[in-house]
Design a protein around this motif. Structure first.
Motif, mmCIF file in Angstrom:
data_model
loop_
_atom_site.group_PDB
_atom_site.id
_atom_site.type_symbol
_atom_site.label_atom_id
_atom_site.label_comp_id
_atom_site.label_asym_id
_atom_site.label_seq_id
_atom_site.Cartn_x
_atom_site.Cartn_y
_atom_site.Cartn_z
ATOM 1 N N GLN A 1 23.567 -31.531 -46.585
ATOM 2 C CA GLN A 1 25.159 -30.400 -46.039
ATOM 3 C C GLN A 1 25.437 -29.383 -47.173
ATOM 4 O O GLN A 1 26.153 -28.873 -47.180
ATOM 5 C CB GLN A 1 25.903 -31.733 -45.942
ATOM 6 C CG GLN A 1 26.220 -33.006 -45.255
ATOM 7 C CD GLN A 1 25.869 -32.331 -43.886
ATOM 8 O OE1 GLN A 1 26.944 -31.210 -43.372
ATOM 9 N NE2 GLN A 1 25.648 -33.332 -43.108
ATOM 10 N N GLN A 2 24.127 -28.382 -47.118
ATOM 11 C CA GLN A 2 24.319 -27.876 -48.480
ATOM 12 C C GLN A 2 24.772 -28.043 -49.404
ATOM 13 O O GLN A 2 25.187 -27.044 -49.856
ATOM 14 C CB GLN A 2 24.634 -26.751 -47.720
ATOM 15 C CG GLN A 2 23.517 -26.138 -46.341
ATOM 16 C CD GLN A 2 24.186 -24.790 -45.243
ATOM 17 O OE1 GLN A 2 25.016 -24.758 -45.620
ATOM 18 N NE2 GLN A 2 22.843 -24.479 -45.224
ATOM 19 N N SER A 3 25.262 -28.946 -50.090
ATOM 20 C CA SER A 3 25.530 -29.519 -51.431
ATOM 21 C C SER A 3 24.762 -29.731 -52.227
ATOM 22 O O SER A 3 24.456 -31.162 -51.738
ATOM 23 C CB SER A 3 26.791 -30.902 -51.210
ATOM 24 O OG SER A 3 27.482 -30.517 -52.124
ATOM 25 N N ASP A 4 24.456 -28.980 -52.974
ATOM 26 C CA ASP A 4 23.199 -29.214 -54.510
ATOM 27 C C ASP A 4 23.657 -29.769 -55.585
ATOM 28 O O ASP A 4 23.055 -30.335 -56.304
ATOM 29 C CB ASP A 4 22.216 -27.759 -54.003
ATOM 30 C CG ASP A 4 22.025 -28.133 -52.815
ATOM 31 O OD1 ASP A 4 21.622 -28.791 -52.072
ATOM 32 O OD2 ASP A 4 21.378 -26.468 -52.488
ATOM 33 N N SER A 5 24.910 -29.201 -55.639
ATOM 34 C CA SER A 5 25.134 -29.673 -57.505
ATOM 35 C C SER A 5 26.250 -30.644 -56.833
ATOM 36 O O SER A 5 27.261 -30.763 -56.619
ATOM 37 C CB SER A 5 26.241 -28.213 -57.631
ATOM 38 O OG SER A 5 24.754 -27.314 -58.154
ATOM 39 N N ILE A 6 25.366 -31.911 -57.413
ATOM 40 C CA ILE A 6 27.226 -33.052 -57.364
ATOM 41 C C ILE A 6 26.734 -33.750 -58.699
ATOM 42 O O ILE A 6 25.876 -33.785 -59.483
ATOM 43 C CB ILE A 6 26.350 -34.217 -55.757
ATOM 44 C CG1 ILE A 6 24.879 -34.611 -55.931
ATOM 45 C CG2 ILE A 6 26.722 -32.876 -54.910
ATOM 46 C CD1 ILE A 6 24.423 -35.659 -55.216
#
Length: 812
Positions: A574-579
């Motif tokens: 979902q293009q959320s790379d920094s978690i």
């Protein structure tokens, strides 16, 4: 309910400022929602002096005026008022002002001439009724002074949010009565004296013209009426319009405005009928009896139900009782004879009628909460007196007052001991009586600790001793009643240690920007292979599900790591790379067939992506092993687990970590868990491309290491003082050596609380091989507030030691 301060002052002298009144009313149970300046629309309206007047070149009735409005140069304003003259002091609305009616003043051109404002009449500013010309302020004013200040007109409007049980405060007199309870002397409310002027009373009896019959006394216990002749209907005087507009009502005509004024003043709704439209001069109060159509004053037709109470004449309905009058009997310009109705209606009946018809009026709002049954005649006579004065009317002799169901006075026996028990107070009978008398309750002491209280008719909410206890509490002040607690201690069950640990983890990790995730206990059957676990690894002892819903959930997990990697994959897609995520959950290890698996509670976390969001003030930097190590150190530090060691992983203990980037965490000889960078092949097995770093810990091990007690130190009572010192030293000198020397010095000085390096600078104007070190020293005393005098010598000596020890220089 809106009420203005100037209106209140007509009934009770008040020397408190508006905010104090607001606070006291709120504490007494009348919550003030807002306090507004009635004349806030006068912003940008100033005193102006007309310096010059010349005829408009393109209009006969306009003048071009040069006005000194307190600015550097006079402004030109085009004016059409016939009374404008040179030297006149006027009310000048500058561009940006907003006059009543939402008239916005701006620069414009009128017939080709520039106009930079507006010269105002009294009616345009709602300060006078004269609209024929502009206001003449008289001499002695300063141009540019705000008009509100120049005329000394200040008023405040309180908007009060009343609870449904306080209809007595739906009037200005009711609010004034409450204010009287907290002003000295108590209870000084002065009601308007109602005396019908003898010269206005004519030799015509109302009984010769009008008849009132109450057919349903259960819905209308009392109906009073008065009559006026030779009424001249027209605009209301300025003072009356101003009163109504101050609380948000729009003036209609002098008759209707008086009825509205008396309703706002006393809380008793009134209605005025055009007597010539009442067939037979009759007023019949009855239920509708059958479904009928009726057109109200707002020109809307309503279908009335049989139980709705109506006011009828000899032929037809003329009003919806207590809600709204009918179109067929309203006051108009040709009205000359007026019948004033002042009645008491059953609150439940009015509420049902208003709800079913969808009509909400100021009258129904008061009737459905309960009006004062003893106040009908007073309010009616007040209206008769005002209409006769304002409208030039004559008053018929006598009044009609049908009262078939008289209201019984309410008397309550109140025990002082019982009241004090309820409130936790120690009031004497005399003190209780004084408090209740302040809001016009009658008090008679009948025994040593007993009072007989006579409830005023306007307080329909007080019917029992508990109501009187509440009355005393609110008037005395809830904040003055001391808090007391039950004698029997109520202790809640202490949480189990593991529950406290989970709660603590959920508090700490979000502080490191971690979000908690919750995964299923079921994982993919090949998860152990994906993690590259050896055949002898205990985590391969998986418990298989007999009837899995899919191959993605075919075994119970033995590690939380697969779930975290799946969450990372879902977020990356979902293009959320920094978690940053963590999970608290159980791992399950299979035993012999037929036995339940062994459960082991774990906490695990994962970070990936950038250290912070990329922006103009920060560079794009990826997280690394030391970011995760810092989180682990912070977590264990907050749990107060000391003597932590990070040891490099040897062998196949955690094969899913990249070699050289994995560590186990120990304290003494106990292994708490591990952390490291996920191996590239493992990432590929889960379809991941970005580096990931994971930690996992055994909750049972953490629980055993938690300290049983904590040694706390009191917070400092006195503030600290911070002073900085900067030295130019040789570039080879280590900062640690300087700090060590400062530590030696600080041990001898009790006032030094802390010291640290906050800046290092090289280059610039410094000589080659030199650097600038800046330190901050924090001073604090445990017994007093320090001053510069207390620390100056210490700071100077410390600086001298450093200068001498390291051959340092001070910056120029």
């Amino acid at each position: 309910m809106k009420v203005s301060l100037s209106w209140l002052k007509e009934y009770i002298p008040v020397d408190l400022d508006p905010q104090q009144i607001s606070d006291k009313l709120t504490m007494a149970g009348l919550e003030v929602d807002c306090v507004e300046n009635l004349y806030d629309y006068l912003d940008n309206i100033v005193v102006g002096r007309v310096v010059d007047v010349r005829k408009h070149p393109n209009a006969d009735k306009l003048s071009c005026c040069a006005v000194d409005a307190g600015e550097d140069e006079p402004v030109q304003i085009v004016c059409g008022a016939p009374n404008v003259r040179e030297g006149m002091y006027v009310a000048c609305a500058l561009p940006g002002a907003v006059l009543p009616g939402d008239l916005k003043i701006k620069k414009s051109k009128l017939r080709g001439e520039k106009s930079c404002g507006m010269l105002c009449s009294g009616s345009e500013l709602r300060l006078a009724s004269d609209a024929a010309g502009i206001m003449d302020l008289g001499e002695g004013h300063l141009p540019g002074m705000p008009l509100e200040k120049a005329l000394d007109i200040f008023d405040t409007v309180f908007e009060i949010d009343l609870t449904p049980n306080r209809p007595d405060c739906l009037s200005v007199i009711g609010v004034a009565r409450e204010i009287g309870a907290f002003t000295e002397p108590l209870g000084r409310v002065k009601l308007p004296e109602v005396i019908l002027p003898p010269e206005k009373i004519i030799d015509k009896s109302i009984h010769d013209y009008a008849q009132v019959a109450i057919m349903d006394a259960d819905l209308c216990p009392r109906y009073s009426a008065g009559m006026l002749f030779d009424v001249k209907v027209g605009p209301s005087p300025f003072w009356l319009c101003q009163k109504l507009e101050s609380v948000g009502l729009t003036p209609v005509n002098n008759v209707v405005d008086v009825t509205n004024f008396v309703m706002l003043e006393t809380g008793q709704p009134l209605h005025a009928f055009d007597f010539d439209n009442l067939a037979g001069g009759k007023v019949i109060v009855r239920r509708a009896g059958s479904a009928v159509d009726f057109t109200t004053l707002d020109n809307k037709q309503h279908r009335l139900e049989s139980e709705m109470l109506m006011i009828c004449d000899g032929e037809r309905p003329v009003a919806l009782a207590g809600v709204m009058g009918g179109e067929n009997s309203e006051i108009c310009d040709t009205t000359t004879r007026v019948l004033i109705e002042s009645a008491y209606f059953n609150p439940v009946s009015i509420r049902r009628t208003a709800k079913k018809t969808g009509i909400a009026t100021d009258a129904s709002h008061r009737f459905e909460r309960g009006a004062d049954p003893e106040g009908t005649v007073y309010a009616m006579k007040r209206a008769l007196s005002l209409i006769s004065e304002i409208c030039g009317a004559s008053i018929a002799s006598g009044v009609i007052d049908e009262y078939p169901l008289k209201a019984e006075p309410v008397e309550i026996l109140l025990g002082a001991d019982a009241l004090n028990t309820r409130l936790g107070t120690s009031f004497s009978c005399e003190a209780i009586g004084q408090i209740l008398k302040s809001v016009e309750f009658g008090v008679e002491q009948t025994g040593e600790n007993q009072l007989n209280i006579f409830v005023p008719s306007f307080r329909v909410d007080v019917v029992r001793p508990e109501d009187l206890s509440e009355e005393v509490a609110r008037l005395w002040g809830y904040n003055n009643i001391k808090t007391s607690y039950p004698l029997v201690p109520a202790q809640g069950k202490v949480l189990a240690p593991v529950l406290r640990l989970r709660k603590k983890l959920r508090q700490i990790l979000p502080g490191f920007s971690f979000y908690e995730v919750i995964n299923y206990n079921f994982i993919h059957g090949d998860s152990c292979d994906r993690l590259k676990l050896s055949e002898t690894d205990p985590r391969r002892s998986v418990e298989k599900i007999l009837n899995p819903i899919s191959d993605q959930m075919s075994v119970l997990r033995t590690s939380l790591v697969p779930g975290l990697l799946e969450v990372m994959k879902r977020n990356n897609s979902q293009q959320s790379d920094s978690i940053r995520i963590f999970e608290i959950g159980k791992a399950f290890f299979a035993r012999q067939k037929g036995e339940l698996p062994r459960e082991k509670e774990m906490v695990a976390g994962l970070i990936t992506g950038n250290r912070s969001e990329q922006s103009w003030f920060s560079k794009k930097e990826s997280v690394d092993f030391f970011d995760l190590k810092g989180v682990v150190e912070g977590l264990l530090g907050d749990l107060m687990i000391a003597d932590i060691q990070f040891l490099k992983i040897d062998g196949d203990a955690c094969p899913y970590f990249e070699k050289g980037f994995g560590a186990i965490v120990k304290t003494s000889d106990k292994v708490l868990g591990s952390l490291g960078k996920i191996d590239g092949q493992v990432l590929k097995n889960y379809g991941l491309k970005h580096p990931a770093y994971v930690f996992d810990f055994d909750l049972a091990m953490l629980l055993n290491l938690l300290p049983e007690s904590i040694q706390a130190e009191p917070l400092p009572r006195f503030p600290s003082i911070s002073r900085d010192m900067t030295f130019i030293v040789d570039g080879q000198i280590e900062v640690g050596a300087v700090l060590d020397q400062m530590k030696i010095f600080a041990k001898k000085q009790s006032l030094i609380e802390d010291y640290f390096l906050f800046d290092v600078f090289e280059g610039g104007s410094l000589d080659d091989g030199k650097k600038s070190l800046s330190f901050r020293v924090v001073y604090r005393s445990a017994t007093k507030t320090l001053t510069e005098k207390n620390i100056k010598k210490i700071h100077t000596n410390m600086s001298a030691v450093i200068l001498d020890k390291f051959k340092a220089d001070l910056p120029e």
